[in-house]
Motif scaffolding. Structure first.
Motif, PDB file in Angstrom:
ATOM      1  N   TYR A   1       3.981  -7.262  -5.408  1.00 52.16           N
ATOM      2  CA  TYR A   1       5.022  -7.824  -4.537  1.00 52.16           C
ATOM      3  C   TYR A   1       4.940  -7.178  -3.148  1.00 52.16           C
ATOM      4  O   TYR A   1       5.824  -6.448  -2.744  1.00 52.16           O
ATOM      5  CB  TYR A   1       6.411  -7.695  -5.172  1.00 52.16           C
ATOM      6  N   PRO A   2       3.888  -7.497  -2.386  1.00 51.81           N
ATOM      7  CA  PRO A   2       3.684  -6.828  -1.093  1.00 51.81           C
ATOM      8  C   PRO A   2       4.771  -7.129  -0.065  1.00 51.81           C
ATOM      9  O   PRO A   2       5.072  -6.291   0.773  1.00 51.81           O
ATOM     10  CB  PRO A   2       2.333  -7.343  -0.628  1.00 51.81           C
ATOM     11  N   VAL A   3       5.360  -8.296  -0.111  1.00 49.62           N
ATOM     12  CA  VAL A   3       6.476  -8.615   0.787  1.00 49.62           C
ATOM     13  C   VAL A   3       7.688  -8.915  -0.076  1.00 49.62           C
ATOM     14  O   VAL A   3       7.583  -9.550  -1.110  1.00 49.62           O
ATOM     15  CB  VAL A   3       6.160  -9.828   1.700  1.00 49.62           C
ATOM     16  N   GLY A   4       8.817  -8.436   0.334  1.00 49.46           N
ATOM     17  CA  GLY A   4      10.033  -8.700  -0.424  1.00 49.46           C
ATOM     18  C   GLY A   4      10.462  -7.507  -1.255  1.00 49.46           C
ATOM     19  O   GLY A   4       9.921  -6.409  -1.153  1.00 49.46           O
ATOM     20  N   HIS A   5      11.431  -7.765  -2.094  1.00 53.21           N
ATOM     21  CA  HIS A   5      12.026  -6.744  -2.949  1.00 53.21           C
ATOM     22  C   HIS A   5      11.723  -7.084  -4.404  1.00 53.21           C
ATOM     23  O   HIS A   5      11.536  -8.252  -4.749  1.00 53.21           O
ATOM     24  CB  HIS A   5      13.540  -6.701  -2.711  1.00 53.21           C
TER      25      HIS A   5
END
Length: 179
Positions: free
Chosen positions: A131-135
């Motif tokens: 999950y490189p972008v986001g939470h």
């Protein structure tokens, strides 16, 4: 993961149970043996991998058979259901662990650690890969993942059921996406 991957764990489980002759143990002795030895054996593997449903049922069945004194040719009367035995002692049960629920709770603990300690090396590695972008709580995951990450996703399902979100200053609110 397939059930065959945990064959050595199941064999160790069976060996420990066969080492003890249940007819020479009191009910209290069986309870201590089950709680101190049998339910402690798979804890590490359960905190990393999601166990297959068939394996969980087999492990629970071995504990039930040992507790009630069942043998291959002869079954004894089961005076209480397994659901009742897995309840805490304060609620009238024996306090045995149901491995299916315990497995998911241990995996949810791993997901919680990823949220609580985002700067740890393992959290940074998993974030970069999955999950490189986001939470972690609001990310859709890909299907082709490792067995360890599949376990974290299984625990994350439980964690999401009890997670709440505090608005705070409102800077993190996405008005078109968040409820």
């Amino acid at each position: 993961m397939r059930k065959g991957k945990f064959k050595t764990l199941k064999e160790r489980f069976q060996k420990r149970l066969s080492d003890w002759v249940e007819k020479y143990l009191s009910s209290g002795g069986k309870e201590v043996l089950i709680k101190a030895i049998m339910q402690a054996l798979p804890v590490y593997a359960m905190s990393v991998f999601q166990f297959p449903a068939g394996l969980v049922e087999e492990l629970n069945q071995m504990i039930r058979d040992f507790h009630w004194g069942d043998e291959h040719e002869r079954r004894r009367m089961h005076w209480l259901s397994w659901d009742k035995l897995t309840q805490p002692k304060a609620c009238g049960g024996m306090g045995f662990r149901d491995f299916r629920v315990y497995n998911q709770a241990l995996l949810a603990r791993q997901a919680w650690r990823l949220i609580q300690y985002p700067d740890s090396p393992s959290a940074r590695l998993l974030k970069a890969k999955y999950y490189p972008v986001g939470h972690l709580l609001d990310t859709a995951f890909i299907q082709d993942v490792s067995a360890t990450w599949r376990g974290v996703m299984h625990g994350l399902d439980l964690l999401k059921q009890g997670a709440i979100w505090r608005i705070g200053s409102g800077s993190m609110v996405k008005i078109w996406r968040d409820n």
